[in-house]
Motif scaffolding. Structure first.
Motif, PDB file in Angstrom:
ATOM      1  N   SER A   1       0.814  -1.206   0.000  1.00 44.24           N
ATOM      2  CA  SER A   1       0.000   0.000   0.000  1.00 44.24           C
ATOM      3  C   SER A   1       0.854   1.266   0.000  1.00 44.24           C
ATOM      4  CB  SER A   1      -0.930   0.007   1.220  1.00 44.24           C
ATOM      5  OG  SER A   1      -1.644   1.221   1.326  1.00 44.24           O
ATOM      6  N   VAL A   2       1.914   1.277   0.773  1.00 47.94           N
ATOM      7  CA  VAL A   2       2.734   2.480   0.936  1.00 47.94           C
ATOM      8  C   VAL A   2       3.833   2.583  -0.127  1.00 47.94           C
ATOM      9  CG1 VAL A   2       4.308   3.700   2.487  1.00 47.94           C
ATOM     10  CG2 VAL A   2       2.260   2.595   3.404  1.00 47.94           C
ATOM     11  N   LEU A   3       4.567   1.497  -0.343  1.00 46.62           N
ATOM     12  CA  LEU A   3       5.661   1.520  -1.320  1.00 46.62           C
ATOM     13  C   LEU A   3       5.163   1.236  -2.733  1.00 46.62           C
ATOM     14  CD1 LEU A   3       8.531  -0.295   0.633  1.00 46.62           C
ATOM     15  CD2 LEU A   3       7.984   2.142   0.534  1.00 46.62           C
ATOM     16  N   GLY A   4       4.015   0.588  -2.825  1.00 48.22           N
ATOM     17  CA  GLY A   4       3.395   0.366  -4.125  1.00 48.22           C
ATOM     18  C   GLY A   4       3.704  -0.985  -4.742  1.00 48.22           C
ATOM     19  N   ASN A   5       2.830  -1.408  -5.662  1.00 45.78           N
ATOM     20  CA  ASN A   5       3.072  -2.647  -6.405  1.00 45.78           C
ATOM     21  C   ASN A   5       2.539  -2.531  -7.834  1.00 45.78           C
ATOM     22  OD1 ASN A   5       0.314  -2.789  -6.079  1.00 45.78           O
ATOM     23  ND2 ASN A   5       0.305  -4.758  -5.003  1.00 45.78           N
ATOM     24  N   SER A   6       2.504  -1.304  -8.350  1.00 47.94           N
ATOM     25  CA  SER A   6       1.930  -1.071  -9.674  1.00 47.94           C
ATOM     26  C   SER A   6       3.022  -0.933 -10.731  1.00 47.94           C
ATOM     27  CB  SER A   6       1.059   0.188  -9.650  1.00 47.94           C
ATOM     28  OG  SER A   6       1.869   1.347  -9.582  1.00 47.94           O
ATOM     29  N   ILE A   7       2.617  -0.589 -11.968  1.00 47.54           N
ATOM     30  CA  ILE A   7       3.565  -0.465 -13.066  1.00 47.54           C
ATOM     31  C   ILE A   7       4.268   0.884 -13.089  1.00 47.54           C
ATOM     32  CG2 ILE A   7       2.293  -2.095 -14.500  1.00 47.54           C
ATOM     33  CD1 ILE A   7       1.181   0.303 -16.053  1.00 47.54           C
ATOM     34  N   SER A   8       3.868   1.819 -12.247  1.00 49.50           N
ATOM     35  CA  SER A   8       4.563   3.101 -12.186  1.00 49.50           C
ATOM     36  C   SER A   8       5.862   2.920 -11.397  1.00 49.50           C
ATOM     37  CB  SER A   8       3.689   4.168 -11.530  1.00 49.50           C
ATOM     38  OG  SER A   8       3.323   3.799 -10.219  1.00 49.50           O
ATOM     39  N   ALA A   9       6.901   3.590 -11.832  1.00 51.40           N
ATOM     40  CA  ALA A   9       8.212   3.401 -11.210  1.00 51.40           C
ATOM     41  C   ALA A   9       8.215   3.801  -9.743  1.00 51.40           C
ATOM     42  CB  ALA A   9       9.266   4.198 -11.982  1.00 51.40           C
ATOM     43  N   HIS A  10       7.586   4.935  -9.430  1.00 45.60           N
ATOM     44  CA  HIS A  10       7.603   5.397  -8.042  1.00 45.60           C
ATOM     45  C   HIS A  10       6.732   4.535  -7.135  1.00 45.60           C
ATOM     46  CE1 HIS A  10       4.356   7.539 -10.107  1.00 45.60           C
ATOM     47  NE2 HIS A  10       3.772   7.724  -8.941  1.00 45.60           N
ATOM     48  N   ASN A  11       5.945   3.651  -7.711  1.00 50.45           N
ATOM     49  CA  ASN A  11       5.139   2.726  -6.916  1.00 50.45           C
ATOM     50  C   ASN A  11       5.567   1.279  -7.113  1.00 50.45           C
ATOM     51  OD1 ASN A  11       3.395   4.545  -5.563  1.00 50.45           O
ATOM     52  ND2 ASN A  11       2.224   4.820  -7.448  1.00 50.45           N
ATOM     53  N   SER A  12       6.856   1.060  -7.396  1.00 43.94           N
ATOM     54  CA  SER A  12       7.338  -0.319  -7.534  1.00 43.94           C
ATOM     55  C   SER A  12       8.818  -0.473  -7.199  1.00 43.94           C
ATOM     56  CB  SER A  12       7.073  -0.845  -8.956  1.00 43.94           C
ATOM     57  OG  SER A  12       7.650  -0.009  -9.932  1.00 43.94           O
ATOM     58  N   VAL A  13       9.644   0.511  -7.541  1.00 43.42           N
ATOM     59  CA  VAL A  13      11.077   0.363  -7.291  1.00 43.42           C
ATOM     60  C   VAL A  13      11.372   0.262  -5.794  1.00 43.42           C
ATOM     61  CG1 VAL A  13      13.360   1.387  -7.582  1.00 43.42           C
ATOM     62  CG2 VAL A  13      11.689   1.549  -9.427  1.00 43.42           C
ATOM     63  N   GLY A  14      10.709   1.091  -5.002  1.00 41.11           N
ATOM     64  CA  GLY A  14      10.913   1.026  -3.558  1.00 41.11           C
ATOM     65  C   GLY A  14      10.552  -0.335  -2.985  1.00 41.11           C
ATOM     66  N   SER A  15       9.524  -0.958  -3.531  1.00 40.36           N
ATOM     67  CA  SER A  15       9.128  -2.288  -3.068  1.00 40.36           C
ATOM     68  C   SER A  15      10.185  -3.332  -3.399  1.00 40.36           C
ATOM     69  CB  SER A  15       7.792  -2.686  -3.703  1.00 40.36           C
ATOM     70  OG  SER A  15       6.749  -1.872  -3.211  1.00 40.36           O
TER      71      SER A  15
ATOM     72  N   ILE B   1      12.960 -13.166  -3.956  1.00 39.24           N
ATOM     73  CA  ILE B   1      12.117 -13.341  -5.138  1.00 39.24           C
ATOM     74  C   ILE B   1      10.678 -13.646  -4.733  1.00 39.24           C
ATOM     75  CG2 ILE B   1      11.699 -14.743  -7.201  1.00 39.24           C
ATOM     76  CD1 ILE B   1      14.150 -13.069  -7.545  1.00 39.24           C
ATOM     77  N   LEU B   2      10.505 -14.587  -3.807  1.00 36.24           N
ATOM     78  CA  LEU B   2       9.155 -14.991  -3.416  1.00 36.24           C
ATOM     79  C   LEU B   2       8.420 -13.872  -2.682  1.00 36.24           C
ATOM     80  CD1 LEU B   2       9.677 -18.709  -2.313  1.00 36.24           C
ATOM     81  CD2 LEU B   2       9.372 -17.736  -4.585  1.00 36.24           C
ATOM     82  N   TYR B   3       9.145 -13.150  -1.841  1.00 38.66           N
ATOM     83  CA  TYR B   3       8.516 -12.037  -1.124  1.00 38.66           C
ATOM     84  C   TYR B   3       8.067 -10.967  -2.108  1.00 38.66           C
ATOM     85  CZ  TYR B   3       7.759  -8.252   2.197  1.00 38.66           C
ATOM     86  OH  TYR B   3       7.185  -7.235   2.929  1.00 38.66           O
ATOM     87  N   ALA B   4       8.923 -10.626  -3.069  1.00 37.28           N
ATOM     88  CA  ALA B   4       8.578  -9.605  -4.052  1.00 37.28           C
ATOM     89  C   ALA B   4       7.326  -9.992  -4.829  1.00 37.28           C
ATOM     90  CB  ALA B   4       9.755  -9.381  -5.006  1.00 37.28           C
ATOM     91  N   ILE B   5       7.242 -11.251  -5.218  1.00 39.44           N
ATOM     92  CA  ILE B   5       6.054 -11.723  -5.944  1.00 39.44           C
ATOM     93  C   ILE B   5       4.827 -11.665  -5.053  1.00 39.44           C
ATOM     94  CG2 ILE B   5       4.987 -13.729  -7.064  1.00 39.44           C
ATOM     95  CD1 ILE B   5       7.823 -14.589  -7.911  1.00 39.44           C
ATOM     96  N   SER B   6       5.016 -11.973  -3.782  1.00 40.36           N
ATOM     97  CA  SER B   6       3.873 -12.016  -2.858  1.00 40.36           C
ATOM     98  C   SER B   6       3.280 -10.635  -2.597  1.00 40.36           C
ATOM     99  CB  SER B   6       4.292 -12.653  -1.529  1.00 40.36           C
ATOM    100  OG  SER B   6       5.039 -11.747  -0.735  1.00 40.36           O
ATOM    101  N   LEU B   7       3.975  -9.574  -3.014  1.00 41.88           N
ATOM    102  CA  LEU B   7       3.404  -8.231  -2.870  1.00 41.88           C
ATOM    103  C   LEU B   7       2.290  -7.983  -3.873  1.00 41.88           C
ATOM    104  CD1 LEU B   7       6.622  -6.095  -2.248  1.00 41.88           C
ATOM    105  CD2 LEU B   7       4.924  -6.831  -0.565  1.00 41.88           C
ATOM    106  N   ASP B   8       2.160  -8.910  -4.843  1.00 39.96           N
ATOM    107  CA  ASP B   8       1.091  -8.867  -5.846  1.00 39.96           C
ATOM    108  C   ASP B   8       1.316  -7.683  -6.798  1.00 39.96           C
ATOM    109  OD1 ASP B   8      -1.117  -9.970  -7.079  1.00 39.96           O
ATOM    110  OD2 ASP B   8      -2.457  -9.730  -5.376  1.00 39.96           O
ATOM    111  N   GLY B   9       0.348  -7.416  -7.657  1.00 42.42           N
ATOM    112  CA  GLY B   9       0.472  -6.318  -8.602  1.00 42.42           C
ATOM    113  C   GLY B   9       1.379  -6.669  -9.769  1.00 42.42           C
ATOM    114  N   ASP B  10       2.368  -5.816 -10.039  1.00 43.80           N
ATOM    115  CA  ASP B  10       3.296  -6.017 -11.154  1.00 43.80           C
ATOM    116  C   ASP B  10       4.386  -7.001 -10.725  1.00 43.80           C
ATOM    117  OD1 ASP B  10       4.466  -5.759 -13.618  1.00 43.80           O
ATOM    118  OD2 ASP B  10       5.269  -3.758 -13.276  1.00 43.80           O
TER     119      ASP B  10
END
Length: 376
Positions: free
Chosen positions: A275-289, A314-323
């Motif tokens: 929710s805070v760091l993001g999990n979308s296709i926008s850079a500012h809502n994914s790189v931090g994650s 790898i598994l944790y990053a995928i588990s954040l869902d989204g992109d």
């Protein structure tokens, strides 16, 4: 005491880590994982790898545009002796897309890639600048492919920043787009040059934050659309110096990194991270994650039953869902640059399409960079 992996191992781990993150994360981009923190679904998926590799008619997990474009970056750097040549890279992007268009490219980047294929194009940065009424894209396409650039930065942070920005500007001219590539490159570069016995996750994050504050041009968190850009440009001319400093403090990437530093101390649930760091296709809502996934997974994660920090990342990053594919690919590049190739299971490498090419490219880049050092 565990010895740090060799530099060659880290080069290999970085590029292969990006590939396996992409390949393993890609199936979940369509199906999802059931919401952030759904560790069991991702773990069940990778637990089947041994059977699928040896089973009859087994097929590799395919890579997406993330890997396709990262391979172009690596090949261009190799062809130009470790130097970033924008025109050469632009041509490779266009040629790769025309040869293999069904790798999951987004609609907006396709329009840019088609224009980059025009041999009469004199300014290779112009197609990206013209998007969104001149506002440019702030997607994570520049960040997802930037890892090879970070490997060629040697000990020069300014060079990493400039080359990361230039490589991203070919498709993403919005500052949130190319600054995402800068942050990802800095994270890979810092992981590459951090000894395992000197790693401190909080200091790692704080150093990234300080570098972004001091060396990277900033942008307000609400800037993103073309209209916002135009309004911001007019407003900036009227601002006092005090107001300008406030704009710098409000930079979206600094905000994300500040939250990331807090999260490393508080260990929030995956839902809050997404929710805070993001999990979308926008850079500012994914790189931090992606950066957080690497740092958080240096230590065990409750509910994620994986001993290896690399696999856990790898598994944790995928588990954040989204992109899922892009976040896992970026996280895999950072983690691989720190943990080395030995940390990536052989069955993962065998099952993921493109791992063999990533190994070869990593070795070529390593040879170029080490030769350059000895010649100076």
């Amino acid at each position: 005491m565990t010895l740090s992996p060799t530099l060659r191992s880290r080069f290999r781990g970085c590029l292969v880590g990006a590939v396996v993150g992409d390949c393993i994360g890609a199936p979940f981009e369509v199906t999802g994982v059931g919401g952030p923190g759904s560790y069991d679904i991702v773990q069940d998926f990778v637990n089947k790898f041994d059977v699928e590799i040896d089973g009859p008619g087994s097929e590799k997990l395919e890579y997406t545009d993330d890997t396709a474009m990262a391979r172009c970056v690596a090949e261009s750097l190799i062809a130009n002796n470790g130097q970033l040549e924008a025109k050469d890279l632009a041509k490779r992007f266009a040629d790769e897309y025309m040869a293999h268009p069904r790798r999951g490219y987004g609609y907006n980047v396709i329009t840019v890639l088609k224009r980059l294929g025009d041999r009469d194009l004199s300014d290779v940065f112009a197609p990206a600048r013209s998007q969104f009424d001149g506002g440019g894209s702030y997607g994570n396409g520049g960040a997802m492919r930037v890892a090879p650039v970070a490997l060629c930065g040697e000990d020069e942070v300014e060079r990493v920043i400039q080359n990361a920005k230039s490589s991203a500007l070919l498709t993403h001219s919005n500052r949130n787009g190319y600054n995402g590539a800068v942050l990802q490159a800095l994270a890979v570069h810092q992981a590459l040059h951090t000894s395992t016995d000197k790693m401190n996750s909080e200091k790692f994050a704080e150093n990234l934050l300080n570098t972004m504050r001091e060396k990277v041009e900033c942008q307000t968190s609400d800037e993103g659309t073309a209209n916002d850009n135009k309004k911001e440009a007019k407003l900036t001319t009227l601002m006092s110096q005090v107001k300008k400093r406030k704009v710098e403090r409000d930079d979206v990437y600094c905000q994300r990194l500040e939250s990331l530093c807090h999260f490393l101390k508080s260990d929030p649930p995956a839902e809050e991270v997404a929710s805070v760091l993001g999990n979308s296709i926008s850079a500012h809502n994914s790189v931090g994650s992606a950066v957080y996934s690497f740092l958080r997974c240096l230590n065990p994660v409750e509910g994620l039953h994986v001993q290896s920090p690399m696999e856990r990342t790898i598994l944790y990053a995928i588990s954040l869902d989204g992109d899922t594919d892009t976040i896992a690919s970026m996280a895999g590049a950072i983690a691989g640059a720190f943990h080395g190739i030995e940390s990536i299971p052989e069955q993962w490498q065998k099952l993921c399409e493109g791992s063999d090419t990533a190994l070869k490219q990593a070795d070529r880049l390593y040879e170029i960079i080490t030769k350059s050092k000895t010649e100076r």
